[in-house]
Design a protein around this motif. Structure first.
Motif, short mmCIF file in Angstrom:
data_model
loop_
_atom_site.label_atom_id
_atom_site.label_comp_id
_atom_site.label_asym_id
_atom_site.label_seq_id
_atom_site.Cartn_x
_atom_site.Cartn_y
_atom_site.Cartn_z
N GLU A 35 -8.59 13.14 -4.81
CA GLU A 35 -8.12 11.93 -4.13
C GLU A 35 -7.75 10.84 -5.13
OE1 GLU A 35 -11.03 13.42 -3.39
OE2 GLU A 35 -10.91 13.99 -1.29
N ILE A 36 -8.58 10.70 -6.15
CA ILE A 36 -8.33 9.67 -7.16
C ILE A 36 -7.03 9.95 -7.90
CG2 ILE A 36 -9.20 8.76 -9.36
CD1 ILE A 36 -12.02 8.97 -8.13
N ALA A 37 -6.77 11.21 -8.19
CA ALA A 37 -5.53 11.57 -8.90
C ALA A 37 -4.30 11.21 -8.08
CB ALA A 37 -5.53 13.06 -9.24
N VAL A 38 -4.35 11.46 -6.78
CA VAL A 38 -3.21 11.14 -5.91
C VAL A 38 -3.02 9.63 -5.82
CG1 VAL A 38 -2.23 11.39 -3.59
CG2 VAL A 38 -3.55 13.26 -4.59
N THR A 39 -4.11 8.91 -5.65
CA THR A 39 -4.03 7.46 -5.57
C THR A 39 -3.48 6.87 -6.87
OG1 THR A 39 -5.88 7.42 -4.02
CG2 THR A 39 -5.36 5.36 -5.13
N ALA A 40 -4.00 7.35 -8.00
CA ALA A 40 -3.54 6.84 -9.30
C ALA A 40 -2.06 7.13 -9.50
CB ALA A 40 -4.36 7.46 -10.42
N TYR A 151 -1.42 9.09 2.87
CA TYR A 151 -2.39 8.00 2.89
C TYR A 151 -2.88 7.68 1.47
CZ TYR A 151 -7.02 5.90 3.26
OH TYR A 151 -8.11 5.11 3.08
N GLN A 152 -3.31 8.71 0.73
CA GLN A 152 -3.85 8.50 -0.62
C GLN A 152 -2.80 7.87 -1.53
OE1 GLN A 152 -7.61 9.48 0.24
NE2 GLN A 152 -6.99 8.81 -1.75
N ALA A 153 -1.59 8.39 -1.50
CA ALA A 153 -0.52 7.85 -2.35
C ALA A 153 -0.17 6.43 -1.93
CB ALA A 153 0.70 8.76 -2.30
N ALA A 154 -0.20 6.17 -0.62
CA ALA A 154 0.13 4.83 -0.12
C ALA A 154 -0.87 3.79 -0.58
CB ALA A 154 0.21 4.84 1.41
N VAL A 155 -2.15 4.16 -0.68
CA VAL A 155 -3.16 3.22 -1.18
C VAL A 155 -2.78 2.77 -2.58
CG1 VAL A 155 -5.57 2.99 -1.95
CG2 VAL A 155 -5.07 4.05 0.26
#
Length: 194
Positions: A35-40, A151-155
């Motif tokens: 999740e962190i990788a996608v968000t970053a 969702y993760q990328a949008a954050v």
């Protein structure tokens, strides 16, 4: 590390592959920061333009769906009690929870479990063991993975769009926000199951 060097490292040609491997591994080992990788990478995509945000979402969704499908296959071929780790108290509780939830709404539980690490593993193993129709399962898990990746990328993208300072600021802030949202979701779901 300079901002340009960080941006180059995170937006390099292997960034999508590295993120995809983390997301795939996260399906089996919940301590891997998929999740962190996608968000970053969502934050990097917004601040640098590379990789494209749509590519981040598609690669993350593909890796997530593949990881979930592999867990489904393990459940289908091996079952949920063959190996010692599957017979542990916490895993057995998660598997019982997943079985109960799958009986009452497959689509709802597949979409919800996508956001909860242990639940995701348990739900996918039980879905395979209970032999949910593969085409239906794959369609639902692909849609759930696409929603989760978006969702993760949008954050990350939203944080990067609001905060000045490039990836040096956007990445850590978006990661902290993603962790906080995850902890909040864990508390919310834990409270409802009592």
């Amino acid at each position: 590390m300079s901002t340009d060097l960080l941006a180059d490292a995170l937006a390099g040609p292997w960034s999508l592959a590295a993120m995809s491997l983390l997301v795939l591994g996260d399906a089996f080992f919940v301590v891997i920061p998929g999740e962190i990788a996608v968000t970053a990478l969502g934050a990097v995509a917004t601040t640098t333009g590379t990789p494209a945000l749509w590519a981040v979402v598609l690669c993350a969704a593909g890796a997530a769906a593949l990881g979930d499908a592999c867990c489904y296959l393990i459940g289908r071929v091996v079952g949920t009690e063959r190996w010692g780790w599957m017979r542990g108290r916490r895993i057995q509780q998660a598997l019982a929870w997943a079985h109960d939830r799958l009986d009452h709404g497959t689509a709802t539980v597949l979409f919800t479990a996508r956001f909860v690490p242990f639940a995701r593993l348990a739900v996918n193993l039980v879905a395979g063991a209970s032999r949910i129709h593969p085409p239906r399962y794959l369609a639902l898990v692909t849609l759930a993975a696409l929603g989760w990746a978006g969702y993760q990328a949008a954050v990350g993208a939203m944080v990067a769009a609001v905060l000045p300072g490039g990836p040096l600021v956007a990445v850590p802030v978006s990661v902290a926000l993603a962790v906080a949202l995850g902890l909040g979701l864990d508390r919310l779901t834990r409270g409802r199951d009592r």
